[in-house]
Design a protein around this motif. Structure first.
Motif, mmCIF file in Angstrom:
data_model
loop_
_atom_site.group_PDB
_atom_site.id
_atom_site.type_symbol
_atom_site.label_atom_id
_atom_site.label_comp_id
_atom_site.label_asym_id
_atom_site.label_seq_id
_atom_site.Cartn_x
_atom_site.Cartn_y
_atom_site.Cartn_z
ATOM 1 N N THR A 1 0.854 -1.183 0.000
ATOM 2 C CA THR A 1 0.000 0.000 0.000
ATOM 3 C C THR A 1 0.887 1.230 0.000
ATOM 4 O OG1 THR A 1 -1.740 -1.157 1.211
ATOM 5 C CG2 THR A 1 -1.822 1.254 1.211
ATOM 6 N N HIS A 2 0.782 2.026 -1.054
ATOM 7 C CA HIS A 2 1.506 3.295 -1.156
ATOM 8 C C HIS A 2 0.566 4.379 -0.646
ATOM 9 C CE1 HIS A 2 4.189 1.840 -4.746
ATOM 10 N NE2 HIS A 2 4.134 0.964 -3.765
ATOM 11 N N SER A 3 1.075 5.228 0.227
ATOM 12 C CA SER A 3 0.245 6.257 0.835
ATOM 13 C C SER A 3 0.997 7.577 0.887
ATOM 14 C CB SER A 3 -0.150 5.806 2.249
ATOM 15 O OG SER A 3 -0.932 6.771 2.882
ATOM 16 N N CYS A 4 0.274 8.656 0.659
ATOM 17 C CA CYS A 4 0.841 9.999 0.694
ATOM 18 C C CYS A 4 -0.095 10.876 1.518
ATOM 19 C CB CYS A 4 0.953 10.518 -0.736
ATOM 20 S SG CYS A 4 1.566 12.193 -0.855
ATOM 21 N N ARG B 1 -7.383 9.560 -10.623
ATOM 22 C CA ARG B 1 -6.385 8.579 -10.208
ATOM 23 C C ARG B 1 -5.040 9.194 -10.563
ATOM 24 N NH1 ARG B 1 -5.740 2.647 -12.510
ATOM 25 N NH2 ARG B 1 -6.704 3.680 -14.267
ATOM 26 N N GLY C 1 2.308 4.690 -6.758
ATOM 27 C CA GLY C 1 1.164 4.437 -7.627
ATOM 28 C C GLY C 1 1.518 4.244 -9.081
ATOM 29 N N LEU D 1 -2.856 6.188 -7.391
ATOM 30 C CA LEU D 1 -3.339 6.525 -6.057
ATOM 31 C C LEU D 1 -4.639 7.298 -6.185
ATOM 32 C CD1 LEU D 1 -0.126 7.886 -4.247
ATOM 33 C CD2 LEU D 1 -0.928 5.532 -4.400
ATOM 34 N N LEU E 1 -3.799 10.212 0.099
ATOM 35 C CA LEU E 1 -3.896 9.514 -1.175
ATOM 36 C C LEU E 1 -3.341 8.119 -0.951
ATOM 37 C CD1 LEU E 1 -2.318 12.327 -3.364
ATOM 38 C CD2 LEU E 1 -4.747 11.778 -3.237
ATOM 39 N N GLU E 2 -4.017 7.091 -1.500
ATOM 40 C CA GLU E 2 -3.592 5.726 -1.217
ATOM 41 C C GLU E 2 -3.876 4.831 -2.414
ATOM 42 O OE1 GLU E 2 -3.901 4.144 3.072
ATOM 43 O OE2 GLU E 2 -5.593 3.269 2.002
ATOM 44 N N GLY E 3 -3.069 3.784 -2.566
ATOM 45 C CA GLY E 3 -3.276 2.812 -3.625
ATOM 46 C C GLY E 3 -2.556 1.507 -3.329
#
Length: 185
Positions: free
Chosen positions: A78-81, A103, A125, A130, A153-155
């Motif tokens: 999970t990439h998160s900002c 997106r 992302g 994301l 923001l997450e993906g």
């Protein structure tokens, strides 16, 4: 089939530094990345634009979470900002609306320097993008409280975040700087 380890890891120097210097956001569908071995080596944007959000110290961060299921034999990342904006305003409300509808690919320019003396840039992302998944806008209660926004923001991705090579990072040329006030500003 065994998954071979490729090398060990020693304890390095205590010269690391945290934080995000700037975030570059672009529309996922308009950006093509060439990546291998944990590095982005080419960024093709055509006529699309990256939007640069300059960060004050301590108001933006990136996180990578490893998600594994032993029973299913699966792993994903999970990439998160996280971004923070001071002051409630119609400009941020409009920006929030646009971010929520898109997106994105995020390039995070870190305070950390790479081996060549350039700021490290991480790509979030790159495969799936994301999306804005949560956020708040709050006035605060006390005079010293934050009055503003906190967005995430997450993906989900098949691989960890990729580091952008110096040559590919130089390709972040279609940049619109600071269309909104600085993060935390």
């Amino acid at each position: 089939m065994a998954c071979d380890l490729i090398k060990g890891h020693s304890i390095g120097c205590r010269d690391g530094i945290g934080g995000v210097k700037a975030l570059y956001l672009g529309q996922f569908e308009e950006i093509t990345l060439t990546a291998s071995g944990g590095e982005v080596t080419d960024i093709e944007m055509g006529t699309d634009t990256l939007f640069k959000y300059t960060c004050k110290r301590g108001v933006a961060s990136i996180t990578e979470t490893i998600n594994a299921n032993s029973e299913a034999g699966t792993v994903f990342y999970t990439h998160s900002c996280n971004l923070k904006f001071n002051k409630l305003s119609k400009e941020y409300q409009n920006e929030l609306r646009m971010l929520a509808q898109n997106r994105l690919i995020v390039f995070a320019e870190l305070n950390e320097l790479n081996d060549d003396g350039y700021n490290t840039i991480m790509c979030l992302g790159g495969t799936n993008g994301l999306e804005l998944t949560s956020g708040t806008g709050a006035s605060g209660a006390a005079l010293a409280d934050m009055n503003g926004y906190d967005w995430t923001l997450e993906g989900s991705e098949n691989n960890p975040m990729d580091e952008v090579t110096n040559d590919a990072g130089a390709g972040l040329s279609n940049v619109v700087e600071d269309t909104t006030p600085q993060l935390g500003g």
